[in-house]
Design an enzyme around this catalytic site. Structure first.
Site, PDB file in Angstrom:
ATOM      1  N   SER A 203      -1.200  -2.221  -8.990  1.00  0.00           N
ATOM      2  CA  SER A 203      -0.664  -2.483  -7.655  1.00  0.00           C
ATOM      3  C   SER A 203      -0.878  -3.921  -7.202  1.00  0.00           C
ATOM      4  O   SER A 203      -0.106  -4.441  -6.392  1.00  0.00           O
ATOM      5  CB  SER A 203      -1.300  -1.523  -6.638  1.00  0.00           C
ATOM      6  OG  SER A 203      -2.720  -1.626  -6.662  1.00  0.00           O
TER       7      SER A 203
ATOM      8  N   ASP B 163      -6.302  -1.197   3.843  1.00  0.00           N
ATOM      9  CA  ASP B 163      -7.121  -0.470   2.869  1.00  0.00           C
ATOM     10  C   ASP B 163      -8.250  -1.329   2.311  1.00  0.00           C
ATOM     11  O   ASP B 163      -9.067  -0.851   1.526  1.00  0.00           O
ATOM     12  CB  ASP B 163      -6.253   0.061   1.730  1.00  0.00           C
ATOM     13  CG  ASP B 163      -5.501  -1.046   0.986  1.00  0.00           C
ATOM     14  OD1 ASP B 163      -5.807  -2.238   1.190  1.00  0.00           O
ATOM     15  OD2 ASP B 163      -4.605  -0.713   0.193  1.00  0.00           O
TER      16      ASP B 163
ATOM     17  N   GLY C 246      -1.131   1.934  -9.236  1.00  0.00           N
ATOM     18  CA  GLY C 246      -1.942   3.041  -9.727  1.00  0.00           C
ATOM     19  C   GLY C 246      -2.134   3.064 -11.226  1.00  0.00           C
ATOM     20  O   GLY C 246      -2.830   3.953 -11.749  1.00  0.00           O
TER      21      GLY C 246
ATOM     22  N   HIS D 200      -5.764  -4.346  -1.059  1.00  0.00           N
ATOM     23  CA  HIS D 200      -4.543  -5.032  -1.468  1.00  0.00           C
ATOM     24  C   HIS D 200      -4.278  -6.238  -0.579  1.00  0.00           C
ATOM     25  O   HIS D 200      -4.288  -6.117   0.645  1.00  0.00           O
ATOM     26  CB  HIS D 200      -3.363  -4.059  -1.424  1.00  0.00           C
ATOM     27  CG  HIS D 200      -3.498  -2.927  -2.381  1.00  0.00           C
ATOM     28  ND1 HIS D 200      -4.011  -1.693  -2.002  1.00  0.00           N
ATOM     29  CD2 HIS D 200      -3.233  -2.839  -3.707  1.00  0.00           C
ATOM     30  CE1 HIS D 200      -4.031  -0.893  -3.062  1.00  0.00           C
ATOM     31  NE2 HIS D 200      -3.566  -1.568  -4.104  1.00  0.00           N
TER      32      HIS D 200
ATOM     33  N   ASN E 218      -8.240   0.168 -11.708  1.00  0.00           N
ATOM     34  CA  ASN E 218      -8.129   1.601 -11.401  1.00  0.00           C
ATOM     35  C   ASN E 218      -9.029   2.448 -12.293  1.00  0.00           C
ATOM     36  O   ASN E 218      -9.502   3.503 -11.882  1.00  0.00           O
ATOM     37  CB  ASN E 218      -6.668   2.055 -11.525  1.00  0.00           C
ATOM     38  CG  ASN E 218      -5.813   1.524 -10.389  1.00  0.00           C
ATOM     39  OD1 ASN E 218      -6.200   1.577  -9.228  1.00  0.00           O
ATOM     40  ND2 ASN E 218      -4.649   0.987 -10.717  1.00  0.00           N
TER      41      ASN E 218
END
Length: 224
Positions: free
Chosen positions: A52, A199, A89, A202, A118
């Site tokens: 991402s 979040d 992801g 990002h 991830n």
């Protein structure tokens, strides 16, 4: 007189027919023109395989650091293009599963691998992460592509030993395979919470040019 004229006309038609046949055979014997996609002037490709952070999560694709890098390459390095095959992801297992198809399809001269975060966020075994990244590097180098391995850092959620081993994995892989290494993608923006979306993971659009500028000094030499 008429008979002599008719005979001459028939001989002339017969001769023209043979010439046409010979020309047709000659044309069929010529090698077919190569499709435009194989023209020597086609651009060389930078293939980005990331998660991402490279897929511009939460932003338009044009705002991400990969798209911004593609714009710079178009201006400063004509004859090159960027293919962004990043997926939000994505884990290293997913990248390893896709890499062969990606390099065969795009025939890149440079492959940027930005994966692993991830895996670490999920606490996956780091041995598997290294193995998957090694497969990706091997597939890229197997077609003669140069590799830029982009590392990440993670919070110590799984303890300091896991965190340090995760970071060390990128360095050891780069040394083992002789790849170019960028140790930490988010280095220039990581210390400022304002550079991140809600979040806290990002980067926002305003931070993307700084990431591009951070990647550029290690990517540009690979375009020679």
């Amino acid at each position: 007189m008429k008979t002599r004229y008719a005979a001459t006309a028939r001989r002339l038609q017969w001769a023209i027919g043979w010439v046409a046949l010979l020309l047709t055979c000659a044309l069929q014997a010529q090698p077919a023109a190569r499709p435009a996609s194989f023209v020597a002037t086609d651009p060389r490709t930078v293939l980005v395989m990331g998660d991402s952070l490279s897929a511009a999560y939460g932003l338009s694709a044009a705002q991400g650091w990969v798209a911004l890098t593609a714009e710079r390459i178009a201006k400063q390095r004509p004859g090159w293009r960027v293919v962004n095959a990043s997926i939000s992801g994505e884990t290293t297992a997913g990248g390893a599963a896709r890499i062969v198809d990606a390099v065969v399809r795009h025939r890149p001269s440079v492959v940027v691998i930005e994966l692993g975060a991830n895996d670490a966020l999920r606490g996956l075994p780091l041995r598997e992460t290294r193995r998957n990244l090694a497969r990706m590097i091997g597939a890229a180098q197997g077609i003669g592509a140069k590799v830029l391995l982009v590392g990440m850092r993670i919070p110590p959620n799984y303890g300091p030993a896991y965190t340090m081993e995760f970071e060390r994995g990128y360095r050891e892989l780069a040394q083992r395979f002789g790849t170019t290494l960028l140790p930490f993608l988010l280095q220039p923006i990581a210390s400022d919470r304002g550079n991140f979306q809600g979040d806290n993971m990002h980067p926002v659009a305003a931070a993307q040019p700084r990431i591009r500028d951070h990647v550029w000094p290690v990517l540009e030499p690979l375009l020679d």
